[in-house]
Design a protein around this motif. Structure first.
Motif, PDB file in Angstrom:
ATOM      1  N   VAL A   7      45.291  22.824  34.505  1.00 10.33           N
ATOM      2  CA  VAL A   7      45.878  23.118  35.818  1.00 10.33           C
ATOM      3  C   VAL A   7      45.085  22.291  36.824  1.00 10.33           C
ATOM      4  N   ASP A   8      45.653  21.182  37.297  1.00 11.94           N
ATOM      5  CA  ASP A   8      44.858  20.245  38.095  1.00 11.94           C
ATOM      6  C   ASP A   8      45.144  20.294  39.594  1.00 11.94           C
ATOM      7  N   ASN A   9      45.982  21.217  40.043  1.00 12.92           N
ATOM      8  CA  ASN A   9      46.226  21.415  41.467  1.00 12.92           C
ATOM      9  C   ASN A   9      44.968  22.028  42.094  1.00 12.92           C
ATOM     10  N   LEU A  10      44.444  21.406  43.170  1.00 17.71           N
ATOM     11  CA  LEU A  10      43.212  21.911  43.765  1.00 17.71           C
ATOM     12  C   LEU A  10      43.348  23.342  44.288  1.00 17.71           C
ATOM     13  N   LEU A  11      44.572  23.783  44.530  1.00 14.33           N
ATOM     14  CA  LEU A  11      44.768  25.180  44.907  1.00 14.33           C
ATOM     15  C   LEU A  11      44.266  26.097  43.800  1.00 14.33           C
ATOM     16  N   VAL A  15      41.761  29.280  44.043  1.00 24.71           N
ATOM     17  CA  VAL A  15      42.115  30.590  43.492  1.00 24.71           C
ATOM     18  C   VAL A  15      40.983  31.113  42.609  1.00 24.71           C
ATOM     19  N   LEU A  16      40.486  30.272  41.716  1.00 29.91           N
ATOM     20  CA  LEU A  16      39.408  30.699  40.819  1.00 29.91           C
ATOM     21  C   LEU A  16      38.161  31.098  41.612  1.00 29.91           C
ATOM     22  N   ALA A  17      37.832  30.312  42.645  1.00 26.18           N
ATOM     23  CA  ALA A  17      36.653  30.617  43.454  1.00 26.18           C
ATOM     24  C   ALA A  17      36.834  31.922  44.221  1.00 26.18           C
ATOM     25  N   THR A  18      38.070  32.247  44.583  1.00 23.92           N
ATOM     26  CA  THR A  18      38.350  33.481  45.328  1.00 23.92           C
ATOM     27  C   THR A  18      38.347  34.693  44.408  1.00 23.92           C
ATOM     28  N   VAL A  19      38.998  34.563  43.263  1.00 26.61           N
ATOM     29  CA  VAL A  19      39.148  35.709  42.357  1.00 26.61           C
ATOM     30  C   VAL A  19      37.851  36.024  41.620  1.00 26.61           C
ATOM     31  N   GLN A  20      36.893  35.087  41.613  1.00 30.68           N
ATOM     32  CA  GLN A  20      35.628  35.418  40.953  1.00 30.68           C
ATOM     33  C   GLN A  20      34.891  36.540  41.682  1.00 30.68           C
ATOM     34  N   GLN A  21      35.232  36.770  42.955  1.00 26.35           N
ATOM     35  CA  GLN A  21      34.644  37.891  43.699  1.00 26.35           C
ATOM     36  C   GLN A  21      34.996  39.223  43.051  1.00 26.35           C
ATOM     37  N   ARG A  22      36.314  39.397  42.810  1.00 25.73           N
ATOM     38  CA  ARG A  22      36.831  40.664  42.275  1.00 25.73           C
ATOM     39  C   ARG A  22      38.308  40.469  41.948  1.00 25.73           C
ATOM     40  N   PRO A  23      38.893  41.328  41.156  1.00 27.64           N
ATOM     41  CA  PRO A  23      40.321  41.239  40.870  1.00 27.64           C
ATOM     42  C   PRO A  23      41.150  41.429  42.143  1.00 27.64           C
ATOM     43  N   MET A  24      42.268  40.732  42.236  1.00 27.16           N
ATOM     44  CA  MET A  24      43.138  40.865  43.412  1.00 27.16           C
ATOM     45  C   MET A  24      44.535  40.341  43.110  1.00 27.16           C
ATOM     46  N   GLU A  28      46.706  38.931  48.468  1.00 26.74           N
ATOM     47  CA  GLU A  28      45.315  39.053  48.914  1.00 26.74           C
ATOM     48  C   GLU A  28      44.584  37.723  48.740  1.00 26.74           C
ATOM     49  N   MET A  29      44.856  37.029  47.631  1.00 24.87           N
ATOM     50  CA  MET A  29      44.253  35.694  47.434  1.00 24.87           C
ATOM     51  C   MET A  29      44.585  34.787  48.610  1.00 24.87           C
ATOM     52  N   ALA A  30      45.882  34.747  48.960  1.00 27.55           N
ATOM     53  CA  ALA A  30      46.335  33.868  50.037  1.00 27.55           C
ATOM     54  C   ALA A  30      45.687  34.265  51.360  1.00 27.55           C
ATOM     55  N   SER A  31      45.583  35.561  51.637  1.00 26.72           N
ATOM     56  CA  SER A  31      44.986  36.028  52.889  1.00 26.72           C
ATOM     57  C   SER A  31      43.530  35.605  53.008  1.00 26.72           C
ATOM     58  N   ILE A  32      42.795  35.756  51.916  1.00 23.42           N
ATOM     59  CA  ILE A  32      41.379  35.394  51.933  1.00 23.42           C
ATOM     60  C   ILE A  32      41.209  33.882  52.060  1.00 23.42           C
ATOM     61  N   MET A  33      42.004  33.114  51.324  1.00 23.47           N
ATOM     62  CA  MET A  33      41.878  31.659  51.394  1.00 23.47           C
ATOM     63  C   MET A  33      42.249  31.129  52.765  1.00 23.47           C
ATOM     64  N   ARG A  34      43.280  31.726  53.388  1.00 23.22           N
ATOM     65  CA  ARG A  34      43.652  31.315  54.748  1.00 23.22           C
ATOM     66  C   ARG A  34      42.512  31.639  55.721  1.00 23.22           C
ATOM     67  N   ALA A  35      41.909  32.818  55.567  1.00 24.02           N
ATOM     68  CA  ALA A  35      40.809  33.205  56.444  1.00 24.02           C
ATOM     69  C   ALA A  35      39.623  32.262  56.301  1.00 24.02           C
ATOM     70  N   ARG A  36      39.482  31.683  55.115  1.00 26.34           N
ATOM     71  CA  ARG A  36      38.382  30.738  54.866  1.00 26.34           C
ATOM     72  C   ARG A  36      38.776  29.292  55.162  1.00 26.34           C
ATOM     73  N   ASP A  37      39.968  29.098  55.722  1.00 23.35           N
ATOM     74  CA  ASP A  37      40.457  27.746  56.081  1.00 23.35           C
ATOM     75  C   ASP A  37      40.521  26.810  54.885  1.00 23.35           C
ATOM     76  N   LYS A  38      40.903  27.320  53.720  1.00 23.97           N
ATOM     77  CA  LYS A  38      40.988  26.468  52.543  1.00 23.97           C
ATOM     78  C   LYS A  38      42.048  25.383  52.690  1.00 23.97           C
TER      79      LYS A  38
END
Length: 215
Positions: A7-11, A15-24, A28-38
């Motif tokens: 899976v070579d899409n940088l998105l 996603v992997l960097a976000t979900v390593q925090q906790r299951p979601m 929720e993934m999209a909300s957190i990534m947007r908040a982090r200006d990904k």
């Protein structure tokens, strides 16, 4: 060099960097990534999130651990990163940090055909670009300084890098403007003559013909 990733899409990396925090779930993934200006750090197409998550699950980097429902909202599938997903995240990050890759921003494309413009217009346009760069740099410095008061520097290094690249570009553009304005650019006379007479100087014409297919 690493082979093509499953899976070579940088998105997917985000996603992997976000979900390593906790299951979601995906929302929720999209909300957190947007908040982090990904979407500023990488070319994110939010419409592809569903497919990216699906592909990460397909290749064993995420796993479905159930679903949740809040009120009248539809059920949302919860995903957890797998051991393979953690290895992929670490390996991919190592590759991106250690291995330079050619990048082709639009500015480089424009510079490659800059001779199509007369020198005075090119100089004016570079001055316009420099002004906009300086505005952006000032704004980014202010935002970074404000964020640094509350956010550990480790989580701001991509902003530091982006600011450094903007500053380097501004420095180069400024030096090019100086060369053109002062007349010290070595090709300025031939470049100006080309636009004044409509005839390309012999030395430039020879270069432009390299690689041409003979009749």
């Amino acid at each position: 060099m690493a082979g093509k990733r499953k899976v070579d899409n940088l998105l997917a990396l985000a996603v992997l960097a976000t979900v390593q925090q906790r299951p979601m779930h995906r929302y929720e993934m999209a909300s957190i990534m947007r908040a982090r200006d990904k979407d500023r750090d990488m070319n994110v197409k939010w419409g592809s999130l569903y497919t990216v998550v699906q592909n990460l699950e397909k290749h064993g980097f995420l796993e479905n651990i159930g679903s949740s429902r809040q009120g009248a909202r539809p059920e949302r599938t919860i995903y957890r990163i797998t051991d393979a997903g953690r290895r992929e995240l670490v390996d991919w990050t190592r590759e991106l940090i250690s291995t330079p890759r050619p990048e082709r921003p639009g500015f480089v494309a424009g510079l490659s055909v800059l001779a199509a413009l007369p020198p005075h217009e090119a100089t004016d346009l570079l001055r316009t670009r420099l002004g906009r760069l300086e505005e952006t740099i000032g704004s980014r410095r202010a935002v970074l300084a404000e964020a640094a008061a509350d956010v550990p520097r480790l989580f701001l290094i991509e902003d530091e890098y982006e600011l450094a690249m903007l500053e380097a570009e501004a420095s180069w553009v400024g030096s090019m403007i100086e060369e053109l304005a002062s007349g010290s650019h070595p090709d300025l006379a031939a470049w100006r003559s080309w636009h004044e007479t409509g005839e390309m100087p012999a030395e430039m014409n020879e270069l432009s013909e390299r690689g041409a297919v003979p009749d």
